[in-house]
Design a protein around this motif. Structure first.
Motif, PDB file in Angstrom:
ATOM      1  N   GLU A   1      -2.637  47.403  19.633  1.00  0.00           N
ATOM      2  CA  GLU A   1      -3.385  47.087  21.096  1.00  0.00           C
ATOM      3  C   GLU A   1      -4.010  45.079  19.894  1.00  0.00           C
ATOM      4  OE1 GLU A   1      -4.948  50.470  23.504  1.00  0.00           O
ATOM      5  OE2 GLU A   1      -6.087  49.820  22.391  1.00  0.00           O
ATOM      6  N   ALA A   2      -4.490  45.585  18.839  1.00  0.00           N
ATOM      7  CA  ALA A   2      -4.958  44.483  19.160  1.00  0.00           C
ATOM      8  C   ALA A   2      -4.332  42.720  19.259  1.00  0.00           C
ATOM      9  CB  ALA A   2      -5.782  44.548  17.665  1.00  0.00           C
ATOM     10  N   TYR A   3      -2.518  43.836  18.470  1.00  0.00           N
ATOM     11  CA  TYR A   3      -1.721  42.752  17.707  1.00  0.00           C
ATOM     12  C   TYR A   3      -1.325  42.758  19.143  1.00  0.00           C
ATOM     13  CZ  TYR A   3       3.017  40.842  16.355  1.00  0.00           C
ATOM     14  OH  TYR A   3       4.145  40.262  15.856  1.00  0.00           O
ATOM     15  N   GLU A   4      -0.494  42.919  20.096  1.00  0.00           N
ATOM     16  CA  GLU A   4      -0.038  42.880  21.880  1.00  0.00           C
ATOM     17  C   GLU A   4      -1.679  41.791  22.275  1.00  0.00           C
ATOM     18  OE1 GLU A   4      -0.243  46.314  24.407  1.00  0.00           O
ATOM     19  OE2 GLU A   4       1.251  46.447  22.900  1.00  0.00           O
ATOM     20  N   MET A   5      -2.965  41.546  22.020  1.00  0.00           N
ATOM     21  CA  MET A   5      -3.687  40.311  22.355  1.00  0.00           C
ATOM     22  C   MET A   5      -3.790  38.911  21.814  1.00  0.00           C
ATOM     23  SD  MET A   5      -8.004  40.678  22.606  1.00  0.00           S
ATOM     24  CE  MET A   5      -7.920  41.827  24.231  1.00  0.00           C
ATOM     25  N   ILE A   6      -3.669  39.436  20.860  1.00  0.00           N
ATOM     26  CA  ILE A   6      -2.975  38.105  19.423  1.00  0.00           C
ATOM     27  C   ILE A   6      -1.440  37.251  19.660  1.00  0.00           C
ATOM     28  CG2 ILE A   6      -2.909  37.529  16.988  1.00  0.00           C
ATOM     29  CD1 ILE A   6      -4.927  39.502  16.573  1.00  0.00           C
ATOM     30  N   GLU A   7      -1.214  38.164  19.307  1.00  0.00           N
ATOM     31  CA  GLU A   7       0.992  37.360  19.682  1.00  0.00           C
ATOM     32  C   GLU A   7       1.136  36.374  20.927  1.00  0.00           C
ATOM     33  OE1 GLU A   7       3.942  36.939  17.504  1.00  0.00           O
ATOM     34  OE2 GLU A   7       2.512  37.998  17.125  1.00  0.00           O
ATOM     35  N   PRO A   8       1.036  36.880  21.495  1.00  0.00           N
ATOM     36  CA  PRO A   8       1.103  35.910  23.115  1.00  0.00           C
ATOM     37  C   PRO A   8       0.679  34.230  22.835  1.00  0.00           C
ATOM     38  CG  PRO A   8       0.412  37.532  24.307  1.00  0.00           C
ATOM     39  CD  PRO A   8      -0.233  37.601  22.692  1.00  0.00           C
ATOM     40  N   ASN A   9      -1.106  34.451  22.748  1.00  0.00           N
ATOM     41  CA  ASN A   9      -1.599  32.764  22.054  1.00  0.00           C
ATOM     42  C   ASN A   9      -2.002  33.037  21.261  1.00  0.00           C
ATOM     43  OD1 ASN A   9      -2.233  30.588  22.576  1.00  0.00           O
ATOM     44  ND2 ASN A   9      -2.861  30.544  24.777  1.00  0.00           N
ATOM     45  N   PRO A  10      -2.122  33.397  19.639  1.00  0.00           N
ATOM     46  CA  PRO A  10      -2.968  33.781  18.747  1.00  0.00           C
ATOM     47  C   PRO A  10      -3.955  32.418  18.825  1.00  0.00           C
ATOM     48  CG  PRO A  10      -0.961  32.718  18.088  1.00  0.00           C
ATOM     49  CD  PRO A  10      -1.113  32.772  19.588  1.00  0.00           C
ATOM     50  N   GLN A  11      -3.982  31.188  19.352  1.00  0.00           N
ATOM     51  CA  GLN A  11      -4.856  30.291  19.020  1.00  0.00           C
ATOM     52  C   GLN A  11      -6.208  30.058  20.232  1.00  0.00           C
ATOM     53  OE1 GLN A  11      -5.036  27.403  17.450  1.00  0.00           O
ATOM     54  NE2 GLN A  11      -3.797  28.503  16.140  1.00  0.00           N
ATOM     55  N   GLN A  12      -6.029  31.670  20.956  1.00  0.00           N
ATOM     56  CA  GLN A  12      -7.112  31.568  21.882  1.00  0.00           C
ATOM     57  C   GLN A  12      -8.010  33.321  21.569  1.00  0.00           C
ATOM     58  OE1 GLN A  12      -8.225  29.697  25.230  1.00  0.00           O
ATOM     59  NE2 GLN A  12      -6.569  28.428  23.801  1.00  0.00           N
ATOM     60  N   VAL A  13      -7.697  33.617  20.258  1.00  0.00           N
ATOM     61  CA  VAL A  13      -8.516  34.854  20.244  1.00  0.00           C
ATOM     62  C   VAL A  13      -8.074  34.153  18.192  1.00  0.00           C
ATOM     63  CG1 VAL A  13      -7.742  37.200  19.662  1.00  0.00           C
ATOM     64  CG2 VAL A  13      -6.157  35.666  21.625  1.00  0.00           C
ATOM     65  N   LEU A  14     -10.004  35.035  18.097  1.00  0.00           N
ATOM     66  CA  LEU A  14     -10.201  34.987  16.897  1.00  0.00           C
ATOM     67  C   LEU A  14      -9.982  35.905  16.143  1.00  0.00           C
ATOM     68  CD1 LEU A  14     -11.436  32.835  14.804  1.00  0.00           C
ATOM     69  CD2 LEU A  14     -13.748  33.541  15.130  1.00  0.00           C
ATOM     70  N   PHE A  15      -9.250  36.463  14.963  1.00  0.00           N
ATOM     71  CA  PHE A  15      -9.059  37.194  14.502  1.00  0.00           C
ATOM     72  C   PHE A  15      -9.766  37.617  13.097  1.00  0.00           C
ATOM     73  CE2 PHE A  15      -5.490  40.480  12.374  1.00  0.00           C
ATOM     74  CZ  PHE A  15      -6.281  41.825  13.005  1.00  0.00           C
ATOM     75  N   ILE A  16     -10.677  37.874  12.420  1.00  0.00           N
ATOM     76  CA  ILE A  16     -11.231  38.260  11.366  1.00  0.00           C
ATOM     77  C   ILE A  16     -10.869  39.609  10.600  1.00  0.00           C
ATOM     78  CG2 ILE A  16     -13.234  37.981  10.479  1.00  0.00           C
ATOM     79  CD1 ILE A  16     -12.303  35.441  11.737  1.00  0.00           C
ATOM     80  N   ASP A  17     -10.656  39.792   9.320  1.00  0.00           N
ATOM     81  CA  ASP A  17     -11.098  41.044   8.218  1.00  0.00           C
ATOM     82  C   ASP A  17     -11.799  40.841   7.866  1.00  0.00           C
ATOM     83  OD1 ASP A  17     -10.320  42.480   6.282  1.00  0.00           O
ATOM     84  OD2 ASP A  17      -8.357  42.096   6.098  1.00  0.00           O
TER      85      ASP A  17
END
Length: 194
Positions: free
Chosen positions: A42-58
């Motif tokens: 689900e995280a990947y599905e949220m990020i993939e279409p528009n990565p500039q609109q989501v901040l993904f932090i490890d």
């Protein structure tokens, strides 16, 4: 009319899919104040279409990232916990004690601003198995971020409790889901090197 029907169907699918994790089924350590949970897929599905609109932090420690790998989609490694300058052994856990990263919130805020994102943007946090990401999500919520999602299975997944794979992290998680990751790290994404 047809466009509206498709849009509504997609929004319904995305909305119901984004909240597929049942909070009541999560251990207390993986629950958050905002109650926003994602599986790795689900995280990947949220990020993939528009990565500039989501901040993904490890949010794992840099050593974990260096030895275990990192999701290719992550914007950066900003650890929630770090080793103190003078390491201390945790007898109960048979490992080194970690302490809170005093710069965590300011570093996340700075990275969000670099991407042009504010405190209302979607932020996804992920650790090894979901406990630290939940704690980091709570800290970010307290700091004013309003849409912080935690990846409940983390990068490596939960520990197998019984059987021939007992003691391994091979149940779920980003790596076990076959999502993009690499041992080859991007220097620009690594904590403390920017």
């Amino acid at each position: 009319m047809r466009f509206q029907a498709i849009l509504i169907a997609l929004l319904t699918l995305f909305s119901s899919h984004a909240f597929a994790v049942d909070e009541a089924s999560l251990p207390k350590a993986k629950q958050t104040k905002l109650g926003l949970y994602l599986t790795p897929a689900e995280a990947y599905e949220m990020i993939e279409p528009n990565p500039q609109q989501v901040l993904f932090i490890d949010v794992r420690a840099p050593a974990e990232v260096a030895f275990v790998g990192m999701p290719s989609a992550a914007d950066a490694n900003i650890p929630y916990m770090v080793l103190p300058d003078f390491p201390v052994w945790d007898e109960a856990k048979s490992t080194f004690k970690l302490e809170a990263n005093p710069d965590f919130v300011s570093d996340v805020r700075s990275l969000a601003e670099k991407k042009g994102l504010g405190p209302d943007a979607r932020v996804i946090v992920m650790c090894r198995s979901g406990d630290r990401s939940a704690a980091s999500a709570n800290l970010l919520a307290e700091a004013g971020f309003t849409h912080v999602y935690t990846v409940v299975e983390g990068f490596e997944g939960d520990m197998v409790k019984e059987g021939p794979k007992a003691g391994t992290r091979s149940v779920n998680g980003w790596k076990n889901a076959g999502l993009p990751w690499s041992y080859k790290l991007d220097r620009e994404k690594m904590y403390g090197l920017q």
